[in-house]
Write a protein that holds these residues in place. Structure first.
Motif, PDB file in Angstrom:
ATOM      1  N   ASP A 157       0.831  -1.194   0.000  1.00  0.00           N
ATOM      2  CA  ASP A 157       0.000   0.000   0.000  1.00  0.00           C
ATOM      3  C   ASP A 157       0.869   1.248   0.000  1.00  0.00           C
ATOM      4  OD1 ASP A 157      -2.336  -1.483   0.065  1.00  0.00           O
ATOM      5  OD2 ASP A 157      -2.479  -1.448   2.244  1.00  0.00           O
ATOM      6  N   CYS A 158       0.326   2.327  -0.527  1.00  0.00           N
ATOM      7  CA  CYS A 158       1.018   3.607  -0.581  1.00  0.00           C
ATOM      8  C   CYS A 158       1.170   4.159   0.833  1.00  0.00           C
ATOM      9  CB  CYS A 158       0.214   4.580  -1.446  1.00  0.00           C
ATOM     10  SG  CYS A 158       0.912   6.238  -1.527  1.00  0.00           S
ATOM     11  N   ILE A 159       2.358   4.623   1.171  1.00  0.00           N
ATOM     12  CA  ILE A 159       2.569   5.178   2.515  1.00  0.00           C
ATOM     13  C   ILE A 159       1.962   6.566   2.661  1.00  0.00           C
ATOM     14  CG2 ILE A 159       4.630   3.811   2.953  1.00  0.00           C
ATOM     15  CD1 ILE A 159       6.307   6.296   2.328  1.00  0.00           C
ATOM     16  N   ARG A 160       1.595   7.188   1.552  1.00  0.00           N
ATOM     17  CA  ARG A 160       1.015   8.522   1.583  1.00  0.00           C
ATOM     18  C   ARG A 160      -0.499   8.483   1.755  1.00  0.00           C
ATOM     19  NH1 ARG A 160       3.288  12.302  -3.059  1.00  0.00           N
ATOM     20  NH2 ARG A 160       5.146  12.606  -1.844  1.00  0.00           N
ATOM     21  N   CYS A 161      -1.175   7.669   0.923  1.00  0.00           N
ATOM     22  CA  CYS A 161      -2.650   7.690   0.928  1.00  0.00           C
ATOM     23  C   CYS A 161      -3.273   6.330   1.198  1.00  0.00           C
ATOM     24  CB  CYS A 161      -3.166   8.261  -0.390  1.00  0.00           C
ATOM     25  SG  CYS A 161      -2.867   7.187  -1.808  1.00  0.00           S
ATOM     26  N   GLN A 162      -2.494   5.294   1.423  1.00  0.00           N
ATOM     27  CA  GLN A 162      -2.913   3.938   1.739  1.00  0.00           C
ATOM     28  C   GLN A 162      -3.658   3.227   0.605  1.00  0.00           C
ATOM     29  OE1 GLN A 162      -2.976   6.343   4.382  1.00  0.00           O
ATOM     30  NE2 GLN A 162      -1.051   5.329   4.825  1.00  0.00           N
ATOM     31  N   ALA A 163      -3.639   3.772  -0.606  1.00  0.00           N
ATOM     32  CA  ALA A 163      -4.206   3.067  -1.759  1.00  0.00           C
ATOM     33  C   ALA A 163      -3.232   1.969  -2.176  1.00  0.00           C
ATOM     34  CB  ALA A 163      -4.429   4.042  -2.910  1.00  0.00           C
ATOM     35  N   SER A 164      -3.705   0.990  -2.900  1.00  0.00           N
ATOM     36  CA  SER A 164      -2.855  -0.097  -3.355  1.00  0.00           C
ATOM     37  C   SER A 164      -1.915   0.392  -4.458  1.00  0.00           C
ATOM     38  CB  SER A 164      -3.726  -1.239  -3.879  1.00  0.00           C
ATOM     39  OG  SER A 164      -2.926  -2.338  -4.202  1.00  0.00           O
ATOM     40  N   LEU A 165      -0.625   0.062  -4.332  1.00  0.00           N
ATOM     41  CA  LEU A 165       0.354   0.442  -5.351  1.00  0.00           C
ATOM     42  C   LEU A 165       0.272  -0.526  -6.529  1.00  0.00           C
ATOM     43  CD1 LEU A 165       3.494   1.188  -3.154  1.00  0.00           C
ATOM     44  CD2 LEU A 165       2.004   2.842  -4.264  1.00  0.00           C
ATOM     45  N   THR A 166       0.670  -0.057  -7.698  1.00  0.00           N
ATOM     46  CA  THR A 166       0.687  -0.866  -8.910  1.00  0.00           C
ATOM     47  C   THR A 166       2.120  -1.118  -9.317  1.00  0.00           C
ATOM     48  OG1 THR A 166      -1.378   0.153  -9.637  1.00  0.00           O
ATOM     49  CG2 THR A 166      -0.090  -0.967 -11.304  1.00  0.00           C
ATOM     50  N   PHE A 167       2.482  -2.395  -9.512  1.00  0.00           N
ATOM     51  CA  PHE A 167       3.815  -2.759  -9.983  1.00  0.00           C
ATOM     52  C   PHE A 167       3.928  -2.339 -11.438  1.00  0.00           C
ATOM     53  CE2 PHE A 167       6.583  -5.929 -12.064  1.00  0.00           C
ATOM     54  CZ  PHE A 167       7.755  -5.657 -11.384  1.00  0.00           C
ATOM     55  N   ILE A 168       4.975  -1.567 -11.771  1.00  0.00           N
ATOM     56  CA  ILE A 168       5.122  -1.120 -13.146  1.00  0.00           C
ATOM     57  C   ILE A 168       6.411  -1.607 -13.803  1.00  0.00           C
ATOM     58  CG2 ILE A 168       3.572   0.846 -13.043  1.00  0.00           C
ATOM     59  CD1 ILE A 168       5.874   2.647 -12.483  1.00  0.00           C
ATOM     60  N   GLY A 169       7.194  -2.390 -13.100  1.00  0.00           N
ATOM     61  CA  GLY A 169       8.355  -2.994 -13.727  1.00  0.00           C
ATOM     62  C   GLY A 169       9.593  -2.964 -12.858  1.00  0.00           C
ATOM     63  N   THR A 170      10.620  -3.650 -13.318  1.00  0.00           N
ATOM     64  CA  THR A 170      11.909  -3.680 -12.647  1.00  0.00           C
ATOM     65  C   THR A 170      12.867  -2.813 -13.455  1.00  0.00           C
ATOM     66  OG1 THR A 170      11.496  -5.904 -11.814  1.00  0.00           O
ATOM     67  CG2 THR A 170      13.780  -5.162 -11.840  1.00  0.00           C
ATOM     68  N   LYS A 171      13.530  -1.897 -12.782  1.00  0.00           N
ATOM     69  CA  LYS A 171      14.450  -0.976 -13.442  1.00  0.00           C
ATOM     70  C   LYS A 171      15.880  -1.304 -13.034  1.00  0.00           C
ATOM     71  CE  LYS A 171      11.600   1.675 -15.584  1.00  0.00           C
ATOM     72  NZ  LYS A 171      11.641   1.824 -17.010  1.00  0.00           N
ATOM     73  N   ASN A 172      16.804  -1.185 -13.989  1.00  0.00           N
ATOM     74  CA  ASN A 172      18.216  -1.406 -13.737  1.00  0.00           C
ATOM     75  C   ASN A 172      18.877  -0.039 -13.618  1.00  0.00           C
ATOM     76  OD1 ASN A 172      21.058  -1.695 -14.197  1.00  0.00           O
ATOM     77  ND2 ASN A 172      20.655  -3.748 -14.941  1.00  0.00           N
ATOM     78  N   PHE A 173      19.407   0.261 -12.439  1.00  0.00           N
ATOM     79  CA  PHE A 173      20.081   1.535 -12.205  1.00  0.00           C
ATOM     80  C   PHE A 173      21.592   1.321 -12.272  1.00  0.00           C
ATOM     81  CE2 PHE A 173      15.930   2.224 -10.473  1.00  0.00           C
ATOM     82  CZ  PHE A 173      15.630   3.510 -10.873  1.00  0.00           C
ATOM     83  N   HIS A 174      22.253   2.189 -13.001  1.00  0.00           N
ATOM     84  CA  HIS A 174      23.680   2.100 -13.260  1.00  0.00           C
ATOM     85  C   HIS A 174      24.382   3.200 -12.477  1.00  0.00           C
ATOM     86  CE1 HIS A 174      27.360   2.696 -15.660  1.00  0.00           C
ATOM     87  NE2 HIS A 174      27.195   1.464 -16.049  1.00  0.00           N
ATOM     88  N   GLU A 175      25.338   2.830 -11.636  1.00  0.00           N
ATOM     89  CA  GLU A 175      26.063   3.802 -10.823  1.00  0.00           C
ATOM     90  C   GLU A 175      27.474   3.947 -11.362  1.00  0.00           C
ATOM     91  OE1 GLU A 175      27.702   3.799  -6.326  1.00  0.00           O
ATOM     92  OE2 GLU A 175      25.631   3.184  -6.585  1.00  0.00           O
ATOM     93  N   GLY A 176      27.915   5.163 -11.533  1.00  0.00           N
ATOM     94  CA  GLY A 176      29.268   5.399 -12.024  1.00  0.00           C
ATOM     95  C   GLY A 176      29.278   5.792 -13.490  1.00  0.00           C
ATOM     96  N   THR A 177      30.481   5.860 -14.044  1.00  0.00           N
ATOM     97  CA  THR A 177      30.632   6.303 -15.428  1.00  0.00           C
ATOM     98  C   THR A 177      30.471   5.143 -16.396  1.00  0.00           C
ATOM     99  OG1 THR A 177      32.999   5.961 -15.312  1.00  0.00           O
ATOM    100  CG2 THR A 177      32.213   8.160 -14.782  1.00  0.00           C
ATOM    101  N   ARG A 178      30.129   5.479 -17.616  1.00  0.00           N
ATOM    102  CA  ARG A 178      30.067   4.485 -18.687  1.00  0.00           C
ATOM    103  C   ARG A 178      31.483   4.293 -19.214  1.00  0.00           C
ATOM    104  NH1 ARG A 178      25.030   2.162 -18.656  1.00  0.00           N
ATOM    105  NH2 ARG A 178      23.482   3.755 -18.323  1.00  0.00           N
ATOM    106  N   TRP A 179      31.848   3.064 -19.500  1.00  0.00           N
ATOM    107  CA  TRP A 179      33.229   2.771 -19.864  1.00  0.00           C
ATOM    108  C   TRP A 179      33.503   2.875 -21.356  1.00  0.00           C
ATOM    109  CZ3 TRP A 179      37.247   1.936 -16.534  1.00  0.00           C
ATOM    110  CH2 TRP A 179      36.900   1.906 -15.188  1.00  0.00           C
ATOM    111  N   GLY A 180      32.503   2.934 -22.184  1.00  0.00           N
ATOM    112  CA  GLY A 180      32.689   3.154 -23.616  1.00  0.00           C
ATOM    113  C   GLY A 180      33.565   2.136 -24.307  1.00  0.00           C
TER     114      GLY A 180
END
Length: 108
Positions: free
Chosen positions: A42-65
């Motif tokens: 549930d949403c911590i702000r309004c207690q409505a049910s949250l909707t799963f919208i996907g898994t995201k891959n976060f990249h930390e640091g520079t791209r090595w090219g």
């Protein structure tokens, strides 16, 4: 790239999202999964049910090219499950597959 939900006909603008934000139907399926809707927090702000919208891959640091795949060994990457609230617009991130871990420990 975008895709259209087979359940509610909403256009999802980002191909990386695996689930429709409007009806929680998985990409390529014609109706929402009951298991997926049971696991959503549930949403911590309004207690409505949250909707799963996907898994995201976060990249930390520079791209090595030039080093390509070899350089990526030295970069921190995190996969996070992304949930959104249709009522207030809040977005929350959780450790990838965390909800699957909860169901396997609670059923055992």
């Amino acid at each position: 790239m975008s895709w259209t939900c087979q359940n509610c006909n909403i256009t999802i603008d980002d191909d990386a999202f695996e689930v429709c934000w409007n009806c929680s139907c998985e990409k390529g399926k014609s109706k929402p999964s009951e298991e997926l809707t049971k696991l959503t927090p549930d949403c911590i702000r309004c207690q409505a049910s949250l909707t799963f919208i996907g898994t995201k891959n976060f990249h930390e640091g520079t791209r090595w090219g030039v080093l390509g795949e070899l350089g990526e060994l030295f970069v921190n990457k995190e996969n996070l499950d992304m949930y959104a609230c249709k009522s207030c617009g809040k977005v929350e991130f959780f450790i990838a597959d965390f909800n699957k871990h909860l169901t396997s420990t609670s059923s055992g």
